[in-house]
Design an enzyme around this catalytic site. Structure first.
Site, PDB file in Angstrom:
ATOM      1  N   ASP A  56       2.708   2.052  -1.129  1.00  0.00           N
ATOM      2  CA  ASP A  56       1.763   1.736  -0.048  1.00  0.00           C
ATOM      3  C   ASP A  56       1.009   0.433  -0.292  1.00  0.00           C
ATOM      4  O   ASP A  56      -0.226   0.381  -0.191  1.00  0.00           O
ATOM      5  CB  ASP A  56       0.741   2.864   0.127  1.00  0.00           C
ATOM      6  CG  ASP A  56       1.342   4.252   0.125  1.00  0.00           C
ATOM      7  OD1 ASP A  56       2.517   4.383   0.489  1.00  0.00           O
ATOM      8  OD2 ASP A  56       0.627   5.204  -0.246  1.00  0.00           O
ATOM      9  N   GLU A  86       3.793   7.280  10.113  1.00  0.00           N
ATOM     10  CA  GLU A  86       2.604   6.969   9.306  1.00  0.00           C
ATOM     11  C   GLU A  86       2.591   5.477   8.992  1.00  0.00           C
ATOM     12  O   GLU A  86       3.443   4.718   9.443  1.00  0.00           O
ATOM     13  CB  GLU A  86       2.629   7.781   8.010  1.00  0.00           C
ATOM     14  CG  GLU A  86       3.843   7.480   7.140  1.00  0.00           C
ATOM     15  CD  GLU A  86       4.017   8.453   5.981  1.00  0.00           C
ATOM     16  OE1 GLU A  86       3.339   9.505   5.982  1.00  0.00           O
ATOM     17  OE2 GLU A  86       4.835   8.164   5.087  1.00  0.00           O
TER      18      GLU A  86
END
Length: 321
Positions: A33, A203
């Site tokens: 991420d 997401e």
């Protein structure tokens, strides 16, 4: 700032040998991420520590003058300075404002509104921290429009407004931040949280503006599987509606799998774009065995993002003047 999307831990940088390419992964360790930011003449990456949820209680950061040589800054934020965060600290989003650095993060992986957690914000005087909790509680601590409060991204529009785009469980919301980042402002329609979920969204949203158009990017597929990937849509406003264009980042079984949850660098001099993302090395099957990579991101004449070629070589040096 973020939107503008061979590793040698030695110093000083002037003594480092010239490298032709960064190589992927760009630094060692299990990380995911990645948040890409540019502050002054330094590139920064703020990743999630890729480990079991109970061990995700801190964030490291990495800085580089050229995208090739990286310095690790350990524990720029950890749970000891966020009283309500206990686990699953995920997906940093960074922004600089008035000489302060704001670090947005998810924590605790809440499953309903009765649990404590969600999206928090910390602040520091320097990009390497140390960061401290800004408000002593989650900034967004409940579900709105079905979106789990995780995977936040902060976007500064050309009019100076700051928006937070976030959401898991297949829903994406946008909200305008108050000027002090301590709360959520009201949108023109009177709401605080507007759903902007594009087709196939899962997401990891990311937004930038280019030639007057707003690009919303996101991850789709399963984060533990090889089909994890990045797609994008375009709109005339950060509030949408967004028209899906297609997928631009995905696995290459000969190089890596599970390529997703990204951010973007835009180097305005020369108009260079880079995608910073995580992926799973060939042969790795553990869910948390993820590494950070950088590759070029290019556009066609119509402004569409070309499919990204993921590489082992990485990118060439690009010092910031």
């Amino acid at each position: 700032m973020r939107q503008l999307c061979r590793i040698l831990f030695t110093a000083p940088f002037a003594l480092l040998p010239l490298a032709v390419h960064a190589a992927n992964p760009v630094f060692p360790g299990w990380y995911a991420d990645p948040e890409a930011a540019i502050y002054g003449k330094q590139y920064w990456i703020y990743p999630t520590t890729s480990d079991a949820y109970a061990k995700q209680t801190y964030f490291d950061a990495f800085s580089s003058p050229d995208l090739v040589h990286w310095t690790k800054h350990p524990r720029v934020l950890d749970a000891s300075h966020v009283t309500w965060a206990k686990k699953a600290m995920w997906a940093p989003a960074l922004v600089e404002k008035n000489g302060k650095y704001y670090f947005f993060f998810g924590a605790n992986d809440i499953q309903n509104d009765k649990e404590m957690g969600g999206i928090g914000v910390a602040v520091a005087d320097h990009p390497e921290g140390p960061f401290r909790d800004l408000i002593g509680k989650p900034l967004i601590g409940a579900f709105h429009n079905g979106a789990q409060p995780i995977d936040q991204f902060v976007f500064k529009d050309s009019d100076g407004a700051y928006y937070i785009i976030y959401g898991g469980w297949g829903h994406a919301n946008i909200a305008r931040l108050k000027d002090d980042f301590k709360g959520i402002a009201t949108l023109p329609d009177g709401s605080q949280f507007k759903e902007i979920t594009p087709k196939d969204y899962v997401e990891g949203p990311c937004m930038f503006k280019r030639n007057g158009k707003y690009y919303l990017m996101w991850s789709e597929g399963g984060w533990t599987g090889p089909d994890y990937s990045v797609a994008y849509a375009i709109a005339d406003s950060p509030l949408g509606p967004f028209t899906r264009i297609g997928k631009i980042l995905q696995q290459d079984p000969s190089i890596a799998t599970g390529a997703g949850h990204h951010s973007v660098y835009h180097v305005t001099k020369g108009d260079h774009w880079y995608i910073v993302y995580h992926r799973r090395p060939i042969g790795e099957t553990a869910a948390n065995h993820r590494v950070v990579a950088i590759d070029r991101m290019d556009f066609d004449a119509q402004g569409h993002i070309l499919p990204v070629k993921i590489t082992n070589e990485g990118v060439a040096p690009m010092p910031l003047d």
